[in-house]
Scaffold this motif. Structure first.
Motif, PDB file in Angstrom:
ATOM      1  N   GLU A 189       0.826  -1.206   0.000  1.00  0.00           N
ATOM      2  CA  GLU A 189       0.000   0.000   0.000  1.00  0.00           C
ATOM      3  C   GLU A 189       0.861   1.257   0.000  1.00  0.00           C
ATOM      4  O   GLU A 189       0.588   2.218  -0.723  1.00  0.00           O
ATOM      5  CB  GLU A 189      -0.927  -0.001   1.213  1.00  0.00           C
ATOM      6  CG  GLU A 189      -1.889   1.167   1.248  1.00  0.00           C
ATOM      7  CD  GLU A 189      -2.861   1.090   2.417  1.00  0.00           C
ATOM      8  OE1 GLU A 189      -3.567   2.084   2.663  1.00  0.00           O
ATOM      9  OE2 GLU A 189      -2.895   0.038   3.086  1.00  0.00           O
ATOM     10  N   MET A 211      -9.707   2.001  -9.005  1.00  0.00           N
ATOM     11  CA  MET A 211     -10.042   2.160  -7.591  1.00  0.00           C
ATOM     12  C   MET A 211     -11.522   2.482  -7.417  1.00  0.00           C
ATOM     13  O   MET A 211     -12.172   1.967  -6.496  1.00  0.00           O
ATOM     14  CB  MET A 211      -9.183   3.265  -6.983  1.00  0.00           C
ATOM     15  CG  MET A 211      -7.714   2.900  -6.854  1.00  0.00           C
ATOM     16  SD  MET A 211      -6.706   4.248  -6.196  1.00  0.00           S
ATOM     17  CE  MET A 211      -7.335   4.346  -4.519  1.00  0.00           C
ATOM     18  N   ALA A 212     -12.061   3.310  -8.309  1.00  0.00           N
ATOM     19  CA  ALA A 212     -13.490   3.630  -8.241  1.00  0.00           C
ATOM     20  C   ALA A 212     -14.333   2.373  -8.457  1.00  0.00           C
ATOM     21  O   ALA A 212     -15.362   2.174  -7.790  1.00  0.00           O
ATOM     22  CB  ALA A 212     -13.829   4.684  -9.290  1.00  0.00           C
ATOM     23  N   LEU A 214     -13.438  -0.696  -7.718  1.00  0.00           N
ATOM     24  CA  LEU A 214     -13.314  -1.515  -6.513  1.00  0.00           C
ATOM     25  C   LEU A 214     -14.204  -0.966  -5.394  1.00  0.00           C
ATOM     26  O   LEU A 214     -14.831  -1.741  -4.657  1.00  0.00           O
ATOM     27  CB  LEU A 214     -11.855  -1.553  -6.055  1.00  0.00           C
ATOM     28  CG  LEU A 214     -10.870  -2.269  -6.985  1.00  0.00           C
ATOM     29  CD1 LEU A 214      -9.441  -2.080  -6.498  1.00  0.00           C
ATOM     30  CD2 LEU A 214     -11.195  -3.752  -7.097  1.00  0.00           C
ATOM     31  N   ILE A 215     -14.259   0.344  -5.253  1.00  0.00           N
ATOM     32  CA  ILE A 215     -15.089   0.969  -4.224  1.00  0.00           C
ATOM     33  C   ILE A 215     -16.563   0.633  -4.450  1.00  0.00           C
ATOM     34  O   ILE A 215     -17.332   0.434  -3.504  1.00  0.00           O
ATOM     35  CB  ILE A 215     -14.872   2.503  -4.203  1.00  0.00           C
ATOM     36  CG1 ILE A 215     -13.458   2.820  -3.679  1.00  0.00           C
ATOM     37  CG2 ILE A 215     -15.933   3.203  -3.360  1.00  0.00           C
ATOM     38  CD1 ILE A 215     -13.060   4.269  -3.836  1.00  0.00           C
ATOM     39  N   ARG A 216     -16.959   0.537  -5.727  1.00  0.00           N
ATOM     40  CA  ARG A 216     -18.357   0.220  -6.051  1.00  0.00           C
ATOM     41  C   ARG A 216     -18.659  -1.277  -5.937  1.00  0.00           C
ATOM     42  O   ARG A 216     -19.744  -1.721  -6.283  1.00  0.00           O
ATOM     43  CB  ARG A 216     -18.688   0.696  -7.461  1.00  0.00           C
ATOM     44  CG  ARG A 216     -18.683   2.214  -7.624  1.00  0.00           C
ATOM     45  CD  ARG A 216     -19.395   2.638  -8.913  1.00  0.00           C
ATOM     46  NE  ARG A 216     -18.774   2.069 -10.088  1.00  0.00           N
ATOM     47  CZ  ARG A 216     -17.806   2.672 -10.798  1.00  0.00           C
ATOM     48  NH1 ARG A 216     -17.347   3.860 -10.407  1.00  0.00           N
ATOM     49  NH2 ARG A 216     -17.292   2.112 -11.870  1.00  0.00           N
ATOM     50  N   GLY A 217     -17.695  -2.035  -5.444  1.00  0.00           N
ATOM     51  CA  GLY A 217     -17.938  -3.460  -5.226  1.00  0.00           C
ATOM     52  C   GLY A 217     -17.341  -4.373  -6.267  1.00  0.00           C
ATOM     53  O   GLY A 217     -17.576  -5.587  -6.246  1.00  0.00           O
ATOM     54  N   THR A 219     -14.244  -6.393  -8.342  1.00  0.00           N
ATOM     55  CA  THR A 219     -13.163  -7.249  -7.866  1.00  0.00           C
ATOM     56  C   THR A 219     -11.937  -7.078  -8.753  1.00  0.00           C
ATOM     57  O   THR A 219     -12.043  -6.611  -9.894  1.00  0.00           O
ATOM     58  CB  THR A 219     -13.586  -8.735  -7.878  1.00  0.00           C
ATOM     59  OG1 THR A 219     -13.962  -9.103  -9.212  1.00  0.00           O
ATOM     60  CG2 THR A 219     -14.761  -8.968  -6.938  1.00  0.00           C
TER      61      THR A 219
END
Length: 260
Positions: A189, A211-212, A214-217, A219
């Motif tokens: 990280e 990243m957006a 991933l934030i929305r679920g 994978t």
């Protein structure tokens, strides 16, 4: 009196198989029929290469060796702005589909050598070589680390390495996604934050988009996504056995089942 059994369909099938075999043999022989010379770099270092192979994988050579171009008549192609050592790696790949380092006898060329070769492949339009290099980059860092469920730190040279292909390739080239994914998924990280903040804008946008997602679920990419993510396929690089992801993992990508 019983009528004789017809064997015509079987004989027709055998004849078609034999014709197909002879055609493939003829096509293979044509790849190694004629030699041309590439003169590379300011010192015009000469590399004899098979014209059929070069034209098979490179639209640049295909155009140079056709019609009434001087290169087609003289059988000499001049690449005076390119590095002989990089073109040597191209010739090795052309003859063997290998990206190993013949000088050090290691499995992979170094990152800088791979990037230089990628830029040359982009110039020559050698899409299959670009596919192979992208997979080597991903496999050597990202996939192997993922398989061992470990993450790794990268040195500052990684940023400089990423800047080179971005400066020499078009927006949307798959190698941009390669560097974005390595930054996001294969580093610690701390390392990801340090590298991402100084990445070229094109790669940074891809990192933010991922990243957006991933934030929305969403994978992280799965193995079945690798070809669509890092490869492009054209007439010279069909989606089938010649895709090294299919060859290495036996994947039936996109549910397709072409036979080559």
């Amino acid at each position: 009196m019983p009528e004789p059994t017809s064997r015509a369909p079987a004989q027709d099938g055998e004849k078609k198989t034999e014709t197909k075999k002879l055609t493939r043999q003829s096509q293979l022989r044509s790849l190694y029929k004629t030699m041309i010379v590439a003169k590379v770099g300011p010192d015009a270092v000469e590399f004899p290469i098979y014209q059929g192979l070069a034209c098979r994988y490179s639209p640049y050579f295909r155009a140079a060796c056709s019609g009434n171009f001087k290169e087609s008549i003289d059988k000499v192609v001049v690449l005076d702005e390119d590095k002989p050592e990089t073109f040597e790696n191209f010739v090795i790949w052309l003859n063997s589909r290998s990206l190993g380092d013949e000088r050090t006898k290691t499995e992979y060329l170094g990152w800088n050598d791979l990037i230089d070769l990628y830029i040359l492949a982009d110039k020559l339009g050698a899409q299959m070589l670009k596919n192979d290099i992208n997979f080597k980059l991903v496999d050597s860092i990202y996939l192997k680390r993922a398989r061992r469920t470990k993450r790794t730190k990268q040195s500052g040279s990684f940023i400089k390495t990423a800047q080179t292909p971005v400066a020499h390739t078009m927006t949307g080239d798959p190698i941009h996604q390669v560097f974005a994914d390595i930054t996001l998924y294969a580093m610690t990280e701390e390392g990801s934050k340090k590298v991402a903040s100084t990445m070229p804008r094109e790669i940074l946008i891809l990192i933010v988009d991922e990243m957006a997602l991933l934030i929305r679920g969403g994978t992280r990419p799965k193995m079945k996504d690798m070809c669509a993510r890092y490869h492009r396929h054209d007439d010279a690089t069909p989606l089938g056995k010649e895709c090294n992801l299919v060859e290495k993992y036996g994947l039936n990508l996109y549910g397709m089942s072409e036979q080559f």
